[in-house]
Design an enzyme around this catalytic site. Structure first.
Site, PDB file in Angstrom:
ATOM      1  N   ARG A 173       7.803   4.433  14.182  1.00 21.64           N
ATOM      2  CA  ARG A 173       6.825   4.412  13.086  1.00 21.64           C
ATOM      3  C   ARG A 173       5.517   5.078  13.512  1.00 21.64           C
ATOM      4  O   ARG A 173       4.883   5.785  12.731  1.00 21.64           O
ATOM      5  CB  ARG A 173       6.549   2.975  12.632  1.00 21.64           C
ATOM      6  CG  ARG A 173       7.721   2.298  11.957  1.00 21.64           C
ATOM      7  CD  ARG A 173       7.253   1.104  11.148  1.00 21.64           C
ATOM      8  NE  ARG A 173       6.517   1.525   9.964  1.00 21.64           N
ATOM      9  CZ  ARG A 173       5.752   0.718   9.229  1.00 21.64           C
ATOM     10  NH1 ARG A 173       5.607  -0.550   9.571  1.00 21.64           N
ATOM     11  NH2 ARG A 173       5.126   1.165   8.162  1.00 21.64           N
ATOM     12  N   LYS A 207       0.798  -1.225   0.000  1.00 22.56           N
ATOM     13  CA  LYS A 207       0.000   0.000   0.000  1.00 22.56           C
ATOM     14  C   LYS A 207       0.834   1.279   0.000  1.00 22.56           C
ATOM     15  O   LYS A 207       0.442   2.276  -0.627  1.00 22.56           O
ATOM     16  CB  LYS A 207      -0.960   0.003   1.192  1.00 22.56           C
ATOM     17  CG  LYS A 207      -2.054  -1.052   1.099  1.00 22.56           C
ATOM     18  CD  LYS A 207      -3.008  -0.953   2.266  1.00 22.56           C
ATOM     19  CE  LYS A 207      -4.111  -1.993   2.161  1.00 22.56           C
ATOM     20  NZ  LYS A 207      -5.098  -1.883   3.254  1.00 22.56           N
ATOM     21  N   ASN A 256      -4.833   1.730  -1.806  1.00 20.65           N
ATOM     22  CA  ASN A 256      -5.317   0.345  -1.886  1.00 20.65           C
ATOM     23  C   ASN A 256      -6.043   0.086  -3.199  1.00 20.65           C
ATOM     24  O   ASN A 256      -6.437  -1.044  -3.476  1.00 20.65           O
ATOM     25  CB  ASN A 256      -6.244   0.016  -0.713  1.00 20.65           C
ATOM     26  CG  ASN A 256      -7.618   0.649  -0.866  1.00 20.65           C
ATOM     27  OD1 ASN A 256      -7.734   1.809  -1.281  1.00 20.65           O
ATOM     28  ND2 ASN A 256      -8.661  -0.086  -0.533  1.00 20.65           N
ATOM     29  N   ASP A 316      -9.820   2.592   1.715  1.00 22.84           N
ATOM     30  CA  ASP A 316      -9.822   2.033   3.071  1.00 22.84           C
ATOM     31  C   ASP A 316     -10.396   3.020   4.076  1.00 22.84           C
ATOM     32  O   ASP A 316     -11.157   2.642   4.978  1.00 22.84           O
ATOM     33  CB  ASP A 316      -8.398   1.667   3.504  1.00 22.84           C
ATOM     34  CG  ASP A 316      -7.929   0.335   2.956  1.00 22.84           C
ATOM     35  OD1 ASP A 316      -8.783  -0.511   2.630  1.00 22.84           O
ATOM     36  OD2 ASP A 316      -6.706   0.131   2.864  1.00 22.84           O
ATOM     37  N   GLY A 374       1.203   0.858   9.792  1.00 26.45           N
ATOM     38  CA  GLY A 374       1.371   0.654   8.364  1.00 26.45           C
ATOM     39  C   GLY A 374       0.310   1.381   7.561  1.00 26.45           C
ATOM     40  O   GLY A 374      -0.348   2.320   8.043  1.00 26.45           O
ATOM     41  N   ASN A 413       2.056   1.252  18.639  1.00 29.87           N
ATOM     42  CA  ASN A 413       2.731   0.346  17.718  1.00 29.87           C
ATOM     43  C   ASN A 413       3.973  -0.227  18.382  1.00 29.87           C
ATOM     44  O   ASN A 413       4.603   0.429  19.215  1.00 29.87           O
ATOM     45  CB  ASN A 413       3.119   1.091  16.428  1.00 29.87           C
ATOM     46  CG  ASN A 413       3.638   0.157  15.352  1.00 29.87           C
ATOM     47  OD1 ASN A 413       2.939  -0.775  14.944  1.00 29.87           O
ATOM     48  ND2 ASN A 413       4.858   0.371  14.901  1.00 29.87           N
TER      49      ASN A 413
END
Length: 283
Positions: free
Chosen positions: A161, A75, A96, A111, A135, A156
């Site tokens: 991230r 993605k 996506n 999404d 992500g 996370n």
């Protein structure tokens, strides 16, 4: 995005690119949608590795190919291969849905609106939310929630991230221990935890009773229909739902973008139910 596809002539094609691809239910839904719209078309899933992604995307530029859906792990990487992006895709930094427009590839993200619609169907009442993961799916979730002016916390296993995500999209990156769980009205699992191992959970040794009784736990994983996170949430008396509703909603939006055929969500959900799938066992 395009005029409504014509039912006559050479069949059109659309694809899913993923790695792995064995768990996908997308062909079930999209082929039912082609039939419902009276269009000669076929949707198929292809196992595409990270090294093969550029070549696979280039193959979409031919006449008769509508485009493709993308899932784990493509993605974010696919953004660099697009000729144009929707505003949502550009902001989220992940796509996506790829739409072939006369040989040019347009990247979109269904999404985010798909999740928003699924949460509404699940009875989400608003309020502070925790997104698990960092992500492409997590980015779409944070975007959708922040668009509705909600307070969002991102948890996370790799904190850097999470911080990168919130710096781009808003919200706050927190360690699990720093979250005021008693104020959280929604948890969204946007990680892959539970996808390949039904006993895996993104919240190991977590006390779901710490959440308000009205809280909703939404797991984007839909296979198995009831994940460990959902079971544990329900054991604490909370509402929990899997990602089947989001899967259907984002698929519907992608199909409309490819074909121009305005089709109802029932077609997608009915196709899933015919394969024995639902949004998870009731409370």
């Amino acid at each position: 995005m395009r005029e409504k596809a014509k039912p006559a002539g050479r069949p059109v094609q659309a694809y899913l690119f993923a790695d792995p691809v064995s768990h996908t239910l997308s062909p079930v839904m999209h082929n039912a949608a082609f039939a419902a719209c009276g269009l000669a078309g076929e949707y198929s899933a292809r196992w595409v590795s990270a090294a093969e992604l550029g070549q696979a995307l280039a193959s979409l530029r031919v006449e008769g190919v509508l485009g493709a859906n993308l899932t784990i792990p493509h993605k974010e990487t696919a953004v660099a291969y697009m000729d144009s992006l929707s505003g949502a895709a550009r902001t989220i930094g992940a796509i996506n849905t790829v739409i072939n427009v006369g040989g040019q590839l347009h990247g979109d993200n269904t999404d985010a609106p798909g999740l928003a619609a699924a949460l509404s169907d699940a009875g989400d009442a608003g309020g502070p939310a925790v997104v698990l993961g960092a992500g492409g799916a997590a980015r779409a979730a944070v975007y959708a929630l922040r668009l509705r002016q909600r307070e969002v916390f991102v948890v996370n296993r790799t904190p850097d991230r999470a911080r990168s995500l919130t710096a781009a999209l808003g919200g706050q990156a927190l360690d699990r221990a720093a979250v005021s769980w008693e104020q959280v009205s929604l948890i969204v699992n946007a990680s892959s935890a539970g996808l390949n191992d039904p006993d895996q959970t993104p919240l190991l040794d977590f006390d779901f009773a710490a959440l308000p009784p009205s809280a909703l736990v939404y797991d984007m994983v839909y296979k198995p229909a009831e994940t460990r996170m959902m079971r544990e949430a329900r054991a604490a008396g909370l509402r929990a739902e899997n990602g089947l509703g989001m899967l259907a909603q984002q698929a519907r939006l992608a199909f409309i973008a490819w074909t121009g055929c305005e089709i109802g969500i029932k077609v997608f959900l009915d196709a899933l139910r015919l394969h024995g799938l639902d949004r998870g066992a009731p409370l």
